[in-house]
Motif scaffolding. Structure first.
Motif, short mmCIF file in Angstrom:
data_model
loop_
_atom_site.label_atom_id
_atom_site.label_comp_id
_atom_site.label_asym_id
_atom_site.label_seq_id
_atom_site.Cartn_x
_atom_site.Cartn_y
_atom_site.Cartn_z
N ARG A 117 14.91 7.21 -1.36
CA ARG A 117 13.65 7.86 -1.73
C ARG A 117 12.72 6.92 -2.49
O ARG A 117 11.63 7.32 -2.89
CB ARG A 117 13.94 9.11 -2.60
N LEU A 118 13.12 5.69 -2.68
CA LEU A 118 12.35 4.75 -3.48
C LEU A 118 11.02 4.40 -2.82
O LEU A 118 10.95 4.10 -1.63
CB LEU A 118 13.14 3.46 -3.71
N ILE A 119 9.97 4.43 -3.62
CA ILE A 119 8.65 3.93 -3.22
C ILE A 119 8.46 2.60 -3.92
O ILE A 119 8.53 2.51 -5.15
CB ILE A 119 7.54 4.92 -3.60
N MET A 120 8.23 1.54 -3.15
CA MET A 120 8.11 0.20 -3.69
C MET A 120 6.67 -0.28 -3.51
O MET A 120 6.22 -0.52 -2.39
CB MET A 120 9.07 -0.76 -3.00
N LEU A 181 -0.03 8.58 -2.51
CA LEU A 181 0.06 8.97 -1.11
C LEU A 181 1.51 8.95 -0.64
O LEU A 181 1.96 9.85 0.09
CB LEU A 181 -0.78 8.04 -0.25
N ALA A 182 2.26 7.93 -1.07
CA ALA A 182 3.66 7.82 -0.67
C ALA A 182 4.50 8.94 -1.29
O ALA A 182 5.45 9.43 -0.68
CB ALA A 182 4.21 6.45 -1.06
N THR A 189 8.86 14.48 3.65
CA THR A 189 9.90 13.92 4.51
C THR A 189 11.18 13.52 3.77
O THR A 189 12.22 13.32 4.41
CB THR A 189 9.38 12.66 5.21
N GLY A 190 11.09 13.36 2.45
CA GLY A 190 12.24 12.91 1.68
C GLY A 190 12.46 11.42 1.72
O GLY A 190 13.43 10.92 1.15
N LYS A 191 11.57 10.68 2.37
CA LYS A 191 11.77 9.24 2.57
C LYS A 191 10.79 8.42 1.75
O LYS A 191 9.61 8.75 1.65
CB LYS A 191 11.61 8.89 4.06
N GLY A 192 11.28 7.33 1.19
CA GLY A 192 10.42 6.38 0.51
C GLY A 192 9.81 5.38 1.48
O GLY A 192 10.07 5.42 2.68
N GLN A 193 9.00 4.47 0.94
CA GLN A 193 8.35 3.46 1.78
C GLN A 193 7.77 2.37 0.90
O GLN A 193 7.79 2.44 -0.33
CB GLN A 193 7.25 4.08 2.63
N VAL A 194 7.21 1.34 1.55
CA VAL A 194 6.55 0.23 0.85
C VAL A 194 5.05 0.47 0.82
O VAL A 194 4.44 0.85 1.82
CB VAL A 194 6.85 -1.10 1.56
N VAL A 195 4.46 0.26 -0.35
CA VAL A 195 3.00 0.23 -0.51
C VAL A 195 2.62 -1.23 -0.65
O VAL A 195 3.00 -1.89 -1.61
CB VAL A 195 2.56 1.03 -1.74
N ASP A 196 1.88 -1.76 0.31
CA ASP A 196 1.51 -3.18 0.35
C ASP A 196 0.04 -3.30 -0.05
O ASP A 196 -0.85 -2.98 0.74
CB ASP A 196 1.74 -3.72 1.76
N SER A 197 -0.23 -3.74 -1.28
CA SER A 197 -1.60 -3.85 -1.79
C SER A 197 -1.95 -5.32 -2.00
O SER A 197 -1.38 -5.98 -2.87
CB SER A 197 -1.74 -3.07 -3.11
N ALA A 198 -2.86 -5.83 -1.19
CA ALA A 198 -3.30 -7.23 -1.27
C ALA A 198 -4.62 -7.31 -2.03
O ALA A 198 -5.52 -6.50 -1.81
CB ALA A 198 -3.46 -7.82 0.13
N ILE A 199 -4.74 -8.31 -2.89
CA ILE A 199 -5.96 -8.45 -3.68
C ILE A 199 -7.17 -8.67 -2.77
O ILE A 199 -8.22 -8.04 -2.95
CB ILE A 199 -5.83 -9.59 -4.70
N TYR A 200 -7.04 -9.56 -1.78
CA TYR A 200 -8.21 -9.85 -0.94
C TYR A 200 -8.64 -8.61 -0.16
O TYR A 200 -9.84 -8.40 0.08
CB TYR A 200 -7.93 -11.04 -0.02
#
Length: 396
Positions: A117-120, A181-182, A189-200
């Motif tokens: 369930r981890l959101i990274m 949002l995640a 859904t019970g599922k975690g995911q990756v949040v990919d935040s780029a500075i540019y």
């Protein structure tokens, strides 16, 4: 009780982008456990202008409401402790250079096995993939890549930067939004995911129609000084007492009201200024006309008269102006937080405002490692002997 009360966040971020994400989440009630290297902590503890005693205060703001533990992630024991923490967490924030977490066996694939369930939330200069992903990416260069730096300044001079780490803060803000949002997705859904935040990309997202204008018409937006091309009158104008006043009267009805206050109502129907396109074509000339009037009137009088007439107007505030302003005071836009060293410390409040579950500043940034023992005992249920052994080996 903020809206994120009950959400546990482990923050591995450093400097600004990752920690600003953690600040936002802490402001709205999340339990944010800040993980720092033993002995030295996050470099943000040393950044920013000092107070009268020579102590930097930025840390007090960006780490407000967080708990601090020390942990050496370069050791296998430290990595094992972090995995235990992840098992009890909802979110992990990191903004190391991409690949660092994987080298420590702390990548998402590994951590999601510990906690599906981890959101990274991963904040970096250029994102987690692509040919530039392994480049060092501070806000200065990523703001340039995202298009902001080329637009900032005057056409006859090199690009300038805003006097803030805007790209870092925007990437942190995007990461926080991605976490929310995640969390909603996980709720469904019970599922975690990756949040990919780029500075540019955080900066690129602010550039309005810049890309579309080039793609559709070959237009490259250029530096234009203190105004925007084709938007008039909307600029900084001189005043009789040597100050500058910001006026935004580029809408037809608003421009007409400005003309009335200026004592020149005929300008509103003059074919050179009668609509948005005409004012844009004659922007330099119109700005000069407005400036001729403003330089004959004191700044505060301009503000009072235009505000009463419904024309957007204001002065370029410093921190001193903000603290003294009655509107800021009435809305508590700036608050004083209890500070054991200084009595109180003024800082910006929590934004945005929620009517039913507002955020709050619970405390200033913590001392290095002040919560290590409590977190390891109460969250991970380590006994005193194990904690003592970790400390003896320099892991915490």
């Amino acid at each position: 009780m903020g809206p994120l009360t009950g959400v546990r966040v482990v923050e591995l971020g450093q400097l600004i982008a990752g920690p600003y994400c953690g600040q936002i989440l802490a402001d709205f009630g999340a339990e944010v456990i800040k993980v720092e290297p033993p002995g030295k902590g996050d470099a943000m503890r040393q950044w920013g202008r000092p107070d009268a005693d020579g102590d930097p205060v930025w840390w007090s703001v960006i780490a407000r409401g967080k708990r601090s533990i020390t942990l050496d992630l370069r050791t296998e024991e430290g990595q094992a402790v972090l995995k235990d923490l992840v098992g009890e967490a909802d979110v992990l924030i990191e903004n190391f250079r991409p690949g660092t977490m994987e080298r420590w066996d702390l990548g998402f694939d590994t951590l999601s096995e510990v906690n599906p369930r981890l959101i990274m939330a991963r904040v970096s200069g250029y994102g987690q993939d692509g040919p530039y992903s392994d480049r060092a990416g501070f806000a200065s260069v990523c703001e340039a890549a995202g298009g902001l730096r080329y637009l900032s300044g005057y056409p006859d001079r090199p690009p300038v930067r805003v006097g803030l780490s805007l790209g870092d803060s925007m990437a942190g803000f995007n990461a926080a939004m991605g976490v929310l949002l995640a969390l909603q997705h996980r709720h469904a859904t019970g599922k975690g995911q990756v949040v990919d935040s780029a500075i540019y990309e955080a900066v690129l997202g602010l550039t309005e129609a810049l890309v579309a204008e080039y793609d559709s018409g070959g237009h490259i937006r250029e530096r234009f000084g203190s105004a925007l091309p084709g938007i008039a009158p909307s600029n900084a104008y001189p005043t009789a007492d040597g100050k500058e006043v910001i006026i935004g009267a580029n809408q037809d009805t608003v421009f007409a009201r400005l003309c009335e206050v200026m004592g020149a109502p005929e300008l509103a129907t003059d074919e050179r200024y009668a609509d948005h396109q005409a004012r844009g074509r004659n922007q330099e000339e119109l700005d000069a006309r407005v400036g001729e009037w403003t330089r004959t009137v004191p700044a505060q009088e301009i503000v009072d008269r235009l505000a009463e007439a419904g024309v957007p107007v204001g002065l370029a505030y410093t921190a001193a102006d903000m603290i003294d302003d009655p509107h800021f005071e009435a809305r508590q836009s700036i608050v004083r937080v209890p500070d054991p060293k200084r009595g109180t410390l003024a800082m910006q409040n929590v934004f945005p405002r929620l009517s039913e579950s507002p955020g709050e500043i619970r405390a200033l940034g913590p001392e290095l490692g002040q919560d290590t023992d409590d977190v390891l005992s109460s969250v991970l249920h380590y006994d005193a002997d194990r904690i003592s052994a970790l400390r003896d080996r320099g892991v915490i």
